[in-house]
Scaffold this motif. Structure first.
Motif, mmCIF file in Angstrom:
data_model
loop_
_atom_site.group_PDB
_atom_site.id
_atom_site.type_symbol
_atom_site.label_atom_id
_atom_site.label_comp_id
_atom_site.label_asym_id
_atom_site.label_seq_id
_atom_site.Cartn_x
_atom_site.Cartn_y
_atom_site.Cartn_z
ATOM 1 N N PRO A 156 0.779 -1.247 0.000
ATOM 2 C CA PRO A 156 0.000 0.000 0.000
ATOM 3 C C PRO A 156 0.809 1.296 0.000
ATOM 4 O O PRO A 156 0.462 2.227 -0.751
ATOM 5 N N PRO A 157 1.895 1.426 0.778
ATOM 6 C CA PRO A 157 2.669 2.673 0.682
ATOM 7 C C PRO A 157 3.259 2.905 -0.701
ATOM 8 O O PRO A 157 3.400 4.057 -1.136
ATOM 9 N N LEU A 158 3.591 1.830 -1.402
ATOM 10 C CA LEU A 158 4.133 1.963 -2.752
ATOM 11 C C LEU A 158 3.057 2.447 -3.714
ATOM 12 O O LEU A 158 3.320 3.285 -4.592
ATOM 13 N N LEU A 159 1.844 1.929 -3.560
ATOM 14 C CA LEU A 159 0.727 2.394 -4.392
ATOM 15 C C LEU A 159 0.505 3.892 -4.196
ATOM 16 O O LEU A 159 0.253 4.627 -5.158
ATOM 17 N N ASP A 160 0.620 4.336 -2.946
ATOM 18 C CA ASP A 160 0.424 5.759 -2.656
ATOM 19 C C ASP A 160 1.504 6.608 -3.323
ATOM 20 O O ASP A 160 1.217 7.677 -3.878
ATOM 21 N N LEU A 161 2.744 6.150 -3.272
ATOM 22 C CA LEU A 161 3.835 6.910 -3.883
ATOM 23 C C LEU A 161 3.711 6.958 -5.401
ATOM 24 O O LEU A 161 4.046 7.969 -6.025
ATOM 25 N N LEU A 162 3.235 5.883 -5.995
ATOM 26 C CA LEU A 162 3.043 5.874 -7.441
ATOM 27 C C LEU A 162 1.885 6.778 -7.845
ATOM 28 O O LEU A 162 1.935 7.446 -8.887
ATOM 29 N N ALA A 163 0.842 6.811 -7.037
ATOM 30 C CA ALA A 163 -0.321 7.639 -7.357
ATOM 31 C C ALA A 163 -0.047 9.113 -7.122
ATOM 32 O O ALA A 163 -0.555 9.979 -7.848
ATOM 33 N N ASP A 164 0.769 9.406 -6.107
ATOM 34 C CA ASP A 164 1.018 10.805 -5.742
ATOM 35 C C ASP A 164 2.481 10.954 -5.337
ATOM 36 O O ASP A 164 2.806 11.096 -4.152
ATOM 37 N N PRO A 165 3.404 10.937 -6.310
ATOM 38 C CA PRO A 165 4.827 11.026 -5.971
ATOM 39 C C PRO A 165 5.179 12.379 -5.387
ATOM 40 O O PRO A 165 4.519 13.388 -5.672
ATOM 41 N N PRO A 166 6.210 12.443 -4.551
ATOM 42 C CA PRO A 166 6.648 13.727 -3.997
ATOM 43 C C PRO A 166 7.011 14.706 -5.115
ATOM 44 O O PRO A 166 7.396 14.300 -6.219
ATOM 45 N N ASP A 167 6.899 15.986 -4.825
ATOM 46 C CA ASP A 167 7.199 17.012 -5.824
ATOM 47 C C ASP A 167 8.690 17.202 -6.041
ATOM 48 O O ASP A 167 9.106 17.767 -7.047
ATOM 49 N N ARG A 168 9.513 16.750 -5.120
ATOM 50 C CA ARG A 168 10.957 16.943 -5.239
ATOM 51 C C ARG A 168 11.551 15.996 -6.280
ATOM 52 O O ARG A 168 11.069 14.876 -6.450
ATOM 53 N N PRO A 169 12.629 16.412 -6.952
ATOM 54 C CA PRO A 169 13.285 15.505 -7.912
ATOM 55 C C PRO A 169 13.770 14.215 -7.277
ATOM 56 O O PRO A 169 13.783 13.170 -7.915
ATOM 57 N N LEU A 170 14.191 14.287 -5.998
ATOM 58 C CA LEU A 170 14.671 13.099 -5.290
ATOM 59 C C LEU A 170 14.111 13.083 -3.888
ATOM 60 O O LEU A 170 14.098 14.109 -3.190
ATOM 61 N N SER A 171 13.640 11.919 -3.459
ATOM 62 C CA SER A 171 13.226 11.718 -2.073
ATOM 63 C C SER A 171 13.582 10.299 -1.668
ATOM 64 O O SER A 171 13.803 9.429 -2.520
#
Length: 278
Positions: free
Chosen positions: A227-242
């Protein structure tokens, strides 16, 4: 409909993620080294009614030549790739080399994760919110880059090779984000920590039995890790790297993310490749 490419996409966390993405309506391109894993994923997708959105490619990602050929095929087939998830990895207790002469953990955990983001950068950049999600050992302090012996021809150990790969992946994220800052591609380093994905298999008894017991007692299940991976794919952070250790952000100011060291690694890896692979 998003297109998500997943290496190591038939088993473990990659396989669990592929199934959930298919259920959510995405197109999944699963890359794996074994025919059995691909057949199992296809059969399950057929039962769930999602097989029309699944593509499986059987590829040895430890091979530079086959990784380059795969990227060429994917670029030809998919104009847009919304996400690239790097899950492929294999713990090796003994040292072995690929047919191209690279130590196998280094080839799969470092060279492959260096190559694929570079080779798929153009279709990724065409997506609305492109993201590279690299499942690795970020956020740890163990391990170092053995600059004078990257192939670990001397004093090889499975843990040593894996931890070198973890530190290298931190630097791969730094390098990619710096060199392609204007591409819109978000690079996320993610450490899922201890997940029960069959980690005991490479070991001999009695170590195998001990690892199995530890996994049952302390490891997260795959369905808990996804589930945390699904969230990151759906709404990735705005920064170039996190970077994250599960849900906890990792400080990118740490020495493991040193920009000059990342430039050095990029230069070294480029020099190892036969011809203009990137």
């Amino acid at each position: 409909m998003r297109t998500v490419v997943i290496t190591g996409g038939t088993r473990g966390i990659g396989g669990g993620l592929a199934r959930q993405l298919l259920d959510r309506g995405d197109r999944v391109v699963a890359i794996g080294s074994g025919a059995a894993g691909g057949a199992s994923l296809r059969a399950e997708a057929a039962r769930r009614g999602t097989a029309d959105r699944l593509a499986f490619h059987r590829v040895d990602l430890g091979s530079v030549a086959r990784t380059v050929a795969l990227a060429e095929e994917l670029r030809a087939r998919y104009e847009v790739v919304d996400a690239l998830v790097l899950c492929a990895g294999r713990y090796r207790t003994g040292r072995a080399e690929t047919v191209e002469g690279f130590e196998q953990t280094f080839a799969l955990y470092v060279l492959n994760r260096f190559l694929l983001p570079e080779l798929l950068r153009e279709p990724l950049a065409r997506a609305d919110r492109p993201v590279i999600l690299n499942l690795c050992g970020t956020g740890g302090r163990a391990g170092r880059i053995n600059w004078d012996d990257l192939q670990l021809r001397h004093r090889y150990g499975g843990f040593r090779a894996t931890m070198q790969g973890a530190r290298a992946n931190d630097l791969l994220g730094v390098s990619f984000a710096a060199r392609h800052a204007g591409s819109g591609i978000r690079y996320v380093l993610y450490n899922p920590l201890f997940v029960d994905t069959g980690l005991s298999e490479p070991f001999r008894q009695p170590t195998r039995a001990l690892v199995r017991v530890l996994a049952r007692l302390f490891a997260a299940r795959v369905d808990q890790a996804v589930p945390p991976l699904l969230d990151l794919l759906a709404d990735p952070p705005d920064r170039p790297l996190s970077a994250f250790r599960r849900s906890t952000p990792v400080d990118l100011g740490r020495r493991e993310f040193d920009a000059e060291t990342a430039v050095r690694l990029h230069r070294v890896l480029t020099g190892l490749l036969p011809g203009p692979a990137v």
